[in-house]
Design an enzyme around this catalytic site. Structure first.
Site, PDB file in Angstrom:
ATOM      1  N   CYS A 190      38.292  -8.007  20.298  1.00 10.29           N
ATOM      2  CA  CYS A 190      37.816  -8.249  21.748  1.00 10.29           C
ATOM      3  C   CYS A 190      36.809  -7.250  22.059  1.00 10.29           C
ATOM      4  O   CYS A 190      35.829  -7.721  22.979  1.00 10.29           O
ATOM      5  CB  CYS A 190      39.011  -7.858  22.622  1.00 10.29           C
ATOM      6  N   HIS A 437      42.332  -3.119  25.233  1.00  7.49           N
ATOM      7  CA  HIS A 437      41.837  -4.385  25.348  1.00  7.49           C
ATOM      8  C   HIS A 437      40.569  -4.252  26.090  1.00  7.49           C
ATOM      9  O   HIS A 437      40.220  -3.417  26.903  1.00  7.49           O
ATOM     10  CB  HIS A 437      42.786  -5.141  25.818  1.00  7.49           C
ATOM     11  N   ASP A 454      37.303 -12.959  28.782  1.00  9.66           N
ATOM     12  CA  ASP A 454      38.256 -12.083  28.195  1.00  9.66           C
ATOM     13  C   ASP A 454      38.839 -13.042  26.906  1.00  9.66           C
ATOM     14  O   ASP A 454      39.519 -13.992  27.064  1.00  9.66           O
ATOM     15  CB  ASP A 454      39.485 -12.099  29.122  1.00  9.66           C
TER      16      ASP A 454
END
Length: 1129
Positions: A190, A437, A454
């Site tokens: 991510c 994250h 995202d």
């Protein structure tokens, strides 16, 4: 003025409310901007309300009925309680739900800026039909007439509601909803996805990437430019989320790298450096510098003499301090802060000697795209670890770096360039120092609309979500002071941070419950900011279309897309089709002895046909005729069958009745597993002129056999053909034909074997040529392997003289890739081995390959198939029986082994224990790590004796001791007779040192105490003590004052007077410091004996930690180790 709706004459009255203005059309309003309304509720005679609950009139938003619910005297709290309620929840159908974002406010009627407004969001349903704030505001403030909330006993409440469509996460379409697509997460990528989205949405950068020269022969997995071009093209034109595997492969990463979370800032630098290098000598050379490079000047200017030194440096991003800075401007102020060099820190100017001076940084120019890396992570010396800074830190939508008359600029800066920047993207980290994250808020065209990227999901977001909510800092919630679980529930219930339903009833607030606010840290905050200069935004936010993309890339990617669409279509229509795989003699001849040795054919490598299920099989035969040139009347198809012994053989020919059926019906007959494939063998008989003939009649007495020929000299197996034989016939009847197929003379003696099975073991039995085929239990589809009978007088020695031994070899052979343990990514050499090889067989072959005489000096380590790394523990000497055991990892089999060449035989090494010991020299400030290797039954005394031969002692008769040190405390002095086998040096540091003379001659009242360095951590509420540095022992004498002890400590540690004067001294027991005065008797504090562990009572030296960290302490912090980001290609 709100007017009652005439339809509702009785009961609660709905209200018409003014719709907030939107810039979107009605047809896409649900997606673009949800219906939203503001409802104002004026409550007269508020103080005289004597009901527990009080509802507003009904108002309609998004076609739904709403009302506001208040508790004028609080919902069991001393606060005004206020909720949004679904007005008609009792009459709605089963399973209803609706989603709304809303704010509730109590208006300040004197000063509007003091209005209290709180917002939240909720999915309303039958169980939670109201939602809001139990502790909205203190009742004392509501009823205080001077505050302005209750004027003339009238309270004004306002509700703003936006009804959003409930979107199912799994069916959400990012492209349809936002026009953009996300990136798939490979495991822990991510951080990379957020950076790639940010770079992609800088169109000038994207255009430059498209213009990097690549060729149609390049492979994306081996070319960073092509992989990035491919990724950007798919982000621009794909309708669904895009994979990043090609890109990470082009970086040289394996699966393990994709599961390691790295640092965005580090990846950004490494990637830009790589691209800058790849762009050299191309039309886009210099793009990275043009976009991201700025310059600053480091200067030192003497105060009393005319001397100035300066150095120009470039930067691609700026690291800004977060700690101690309220916003970006404060960080820039700190960046250019002037440091004075004076006193002991004077500057040495070339011809003027030591001088008072000013030192600082000023900016010569800023780049068009300004990347600001916020220092959210820093090293905490007190904790000796990395920590995340979650402090509130504001950043503006527009950043003016010319402010205060250009105070950030150097004298040589071009003042004609206006350094006004607008915010383009906000990269966010949610979590702590050991993981979390990453995602990004970006406004691609610098419009008012923000988007959240995202991973695979892209959503529209408002400016508050992108800016204010990413400042970090703390949320105010209600403090609770008890560990009682019920009070913890009260904490949640009374909290502003957690909106709750009004229906949640708890008892009256516990008397021990403290309603004063405390702070709740937000762990999601901005980590990197990208600004674009206003004067350059037309150039940066440029148009990028297909003409910017190389033709070969467009063709390649369109072809990929078409193939993807074709596969998607095929998948969707799969239930209408059957895949028919047709194997022929030609396939058997091509594959046997090359791709396969057992059974007859690999069906994945034969011609397949995609046929509609309703098509008659006879029509399919016409298609086969066109494909293979075999007329329909000469074709006979056989069904395959999987036997109980797991072999797969032709079983029986199709009957005329079956051939008259549709393909779909036939599949059901042939395959009970209902998969969408039909496997067939096409039998074609050829005449002497090689033209096809009609298939011969087949009775129950006819058996179809397949034949393979084995050559022991060449160690080759090949397919030679098939024959029909009579069940009551004998092999002797067909020997002449078999010799003809093999090219032997008609009378050649041959041996026949039946290939029966090969899993889990090979079964291949000799056939008695005198018995009938039926007596030998041969049937349709069976395989006979044959070879020349060995001549009686032959001296030929073959490795595998017969068929069973050859098939056994083929079944068990394994090509193993050996890698040096020091270079675990690189294959060193390959060996063909047998899975049945013993441990000794394997190490002997490796030793022979390496030219090593003693195979016992080879140590092997197995491969972890999941991490793609060597396993942590090597294979013990003869610790496994066979090669197959070395290659298995859980349920997976690898073909990789790692090797080491030891300096002593492995059996001997396994009888030894290796310890890493840090030796502290008595008079020199140095620490040297020694590896001590001794038999496992050795003692600590043996370690010390061995160490004495390797270190420099202060005098020949010096005595040594071995200590166990962990996080700057001494936990143990090892007794000389302790066995070393169980000593752990992986997490504890083993320290060896000379025993000081004064400790050898302790008086009856002397004490040996622990002395540790410490600091107090200001970040901890209770000022937690943090130890650092090297702990040591000290002898204290009875009646000795602190002043006397200090003098000895200063001499021992050789600390200068000016620094030592700043040190504080304390007696610490279980982490609590008790500060000492110079006149205090130190020994009196060390009388207690009831403390578990002597290390928890010590004399503490409080001062700052200025010593550099020694490398060997790294093993005490293994959990904080993170692999650096590397792009290998």
């Amino acid at each position: 003025m709100l007017v009652p709706h005439p339809e509702f004459a009785d009961g609660p009255q709905p209200m018409e409310v003014a719709q907030t203005e939107t810039a979107t059309t009605a047809e896409n309003q649900q997606v673009e901007d949800p219906p939203s309304s503001r409802f104002t509720w004026t409550i007269d005679n508020f103080s005289r309300l004597n009901t527990k609950k009080h509802y507003s009139d009904i108002f309609i938003v998004g076609g739904y009925k709403w009302r506001v619910l208040i508790f004028p005297k609080g919902n069991n709290v001393d606060h005004l309680s206020m909720y949004l309620d679904v007005a008609d929840s009792a009459t709605l159908p089963y399973g209803w739900s609706r989603y709304a974002q809303f704010s509730l406010a109590v208006i300040n009627q004197i000063h509007n800026k003091y209005t209290i407004r709180k917002d939240t969001q909720h999915q309303f349903n039958a169980r939670e039909s109201d939602w809001g704030f139990t502790s909205f505001m203190p009742l004392s403030e509501v009823y205080d007439p001077t505050r302005g909330y209750l004027v003339n006993d009238t309270l004004v409440v306002e509700a703003e509601v936006a009804v959003r469509r409930v979107v199912d996460y799994w069916t959400y379409d990012s492209k349809k909803e936002t026009g953009y697509v996300g990136l798939k997460n490979q495991g822990a990528t991510c951080y990379m996805n957020s950076l790639l989205q940010t770079l992609y949405h800088i169109p000038y950068f994207r255009k430059a990437v498209y213009h990097m020269p690549t060729t149609e022969n390049d492979m994306p997995s081996g070319s960073i430019p092509l992989a990035l071009q491919s990724l950007f093209y798919k982000l621009q034109y794909s309708d669904s989320s895009v994979a990043t595997k090609e890109l990470t492969k082009s970086f040289g990463w394996d699966t393990y790298d994709s599961f390691m979370q790295h640092d965005v800032q580090e990846l950004n630098r490494v990637l830009c450096e790589k691209l800058e290098d790849k762009m050299k000598g191309t039309v886009v050379e210099g793009t990275i510098q043009q976009l991201f490079e700025g310059h600053h000047m480091n200067y030192i200017e003497c105060i009393n003499v005319d001397y100035k030194s300066s150095r120009k440096e470039s930067f691609y991003d700026l690291q800004l301090d977060v700690k101690g800075c309220r916003d970006v401007y404060a960080s820039f102020d700190k960046y250019v802060e002037v440091e004075r060099l004076e006193g002991d820190n004077k500057y040495h100017a070339e011809q003027y000697g030591l001088q008072d001076a000013k030192k600082g940084v000023l900016f010569i120019d800023f780049p068009p795209v300004l990347q600001l890396q916020l220092k959210r992570f820093e090293y905490d010396f007190m904790r000796d670890t990395m920590v995340k800074i979650n402090d509130r830190y504001e950043f503006p939508l527009q950043l003016d770096l010319d402010r205060d008359n250009g105070k950030y600029l150097s004298p040589e800066a071009d003042r004609s360039v206006r350094n006004l920047y607008t915010l383009h993207s906000v990269l966010v980290h949610s979590g702590g120092v050991h993981g979390g994250h990453y995602y990004a808020f970006i406004r691609p065209t610098l419009s008012d609309q923000w988007f959240k990227f995202d991973d695979e999901r892209v959503t529209k977001e408002d400016i508050k979500r992108a800016l204010e909510e990413q400042y970090g800092g703390e949320e105010e919630v209600i403090r609770f002071t008890t560990t009682d679980l019920s009070n913890f529930l009260c904490f949640l219930y009374h909290s502003d941070f957690f909106p709750l339903p009004a229906s949640l009833q708890l008892p009256q607030t516990n008397p021990g419950f403290n309603n004063t606010p405390f702070k709740f840290t937000k762990y999601s905050n901005a980590y990197m900011l990208v600004y674009i200069r206003e004067s350059d935004k037309e150039k940066i936010i440029c148009n990028v279309d297909e003409k910017d993309i190389a033709e070969h890339l467009r063709i390649r990617l369109k072809k990929e897309q078409e193939e993807k669409e074709h596969k998607k279509k095929e998948k969707a229509e799969a239930h209408l089709y059957t895949i028919i795989k047709v194997a022929r003699d030609e396939d058997l001849a091509e594959q046997i002895g090359r791709d396969i040795y057992f059974d007859l054919v690999d069906h994945d490598k034969v011609r397949s046909f995609r046929i509609q299920k309703q098509l008659p099989f006879n029509v399919f035969k016409e298609e086969v005729a066109k494909e293979f040139g075999i007329p329909v009347q000469f074709q006979r198809f056989w069904l395959w069958a999987k036997r109980q012994n797991h072999t797969y053989r032709p079983n029986r020919p199709l009957s005329p009745q079956e051939e008259a059926q549709s393909v779909g019906q036939l599949r059901e007959v042939s395959n009970k597993a209902h998969n969408a494939e039909l496997k067939l063998f096409l039998e074609v008989e050829l005449g002497l002129d090689l033209r096809p003939l009609p298939p011969p009649d087949k009775t129950k007495e006819d058996i179809l056999l397949f034949f393979k020929l084995y050559d022991p000299e060449k160690e080759e197996l090949r397919y030679v053909g098939r024959l029909f034989v009579k069940a009551l016939g004998k092999p002797s009847d067909i020997l002449t034909k078999l010799n003809e197929l093999a090219g032997f003379s008609p009378n050649e003696e041959i041996e026949l074997y039946e290939e029966i099975k090969f899993e889990p073991t090979v079964m291949c039995e000799h056939i008695d040529k005198r018995l009938t085929f039926r007596s030998s239990q041969l049937e349709d589809g069976d395989i006979i392997c044959y070879l020349k009978s060995p001549a009686i007088d032959s001296d030929d020695q073959f490795r595998y003289p017969d068929v069973p031994s050859f098939l056994e070899y083929v079944h068990n052979r394994q090509v193993v890739h050996f890698r040096s343990l020091e270079k675990p990514k690189e294959d060193d050499f390959c060996l063909e081995l047998s899975k049945l090889h013993t441990y000794d067989d394997v190490v002997e072959r490796v030793a022979h390959q390496l030219g090593l005489d003693d195979p016992s000096k080879i140590r092997l380590t197995s491969h972890n198939c999941y991490s793609q790394q060597p396993k942590p523990q090597p294979i013990k000497y003869r610790g496994v029986e066979h090669l197959s055991d070395m290659l298995v990892h859980y349920n997976q089999t690898s073909d990789i082994l790692y090797y080491e060449v030891l300096d002593i035989p492995l059996p001997e090494l396994q009888g030894l224990k290796t310890l890493k010991v840090a030796f502290h020299h008595a008079t020199k400030d140095e620490v040297v790590i020694h590896s001590i290797r001794l038999p496992k039954n050795s003692t600590v005394a043996d370690v010390i004796n061995d160490l004495k031969t390797k270190v420099e002692l202060s005098h020949p008769n010096a005595e040594l001791r071995l200590l166990e040190v962990f996080y700057h405390k001494i936990y143990k002095i090892f007794p000389p007779n302790e066995k070393i086998e169980n000593i752990n040096d992986q997490y504890w540091t083993l320290r060896a040192e000379e025993i000081p003379e004064e400790e050898k001659n302790l008086g009856p009242h002397d004490r040996l105490i622990h002395v540790y360095h410490f600091m107090k951590d200001p970040n901890q509420n209770q000022m937690q003590v943090q130890n650092f540095g090297e702990p040591f022992f000290l002898v204290i004498h009875e009646g000795e004052t602190l002043a006397e002890v200090k003098a000895r400590i200063q001499k021992k540690l050789q600390v200068p007077d000016d620094e030592f004067s700043k040190w504080k001294f304390a007696f610490l027991s279980l982490g609590r410091p008790e500060y000492l005065q110079d006149s205090d008797i130190v020994s009196s504090r060390f009388q207690r004996r009831d403390v578990y562990g002597a290390w928890e009572q010590y004399l503490g030296l409080e001062h700052s930690d200025t010593a550099p960290k020694r490398a060997y302490t790294a093993n005490q912090n293994r959990h904080t180790f993170e692999k650096p980001v590397k792009i290998y290609n």
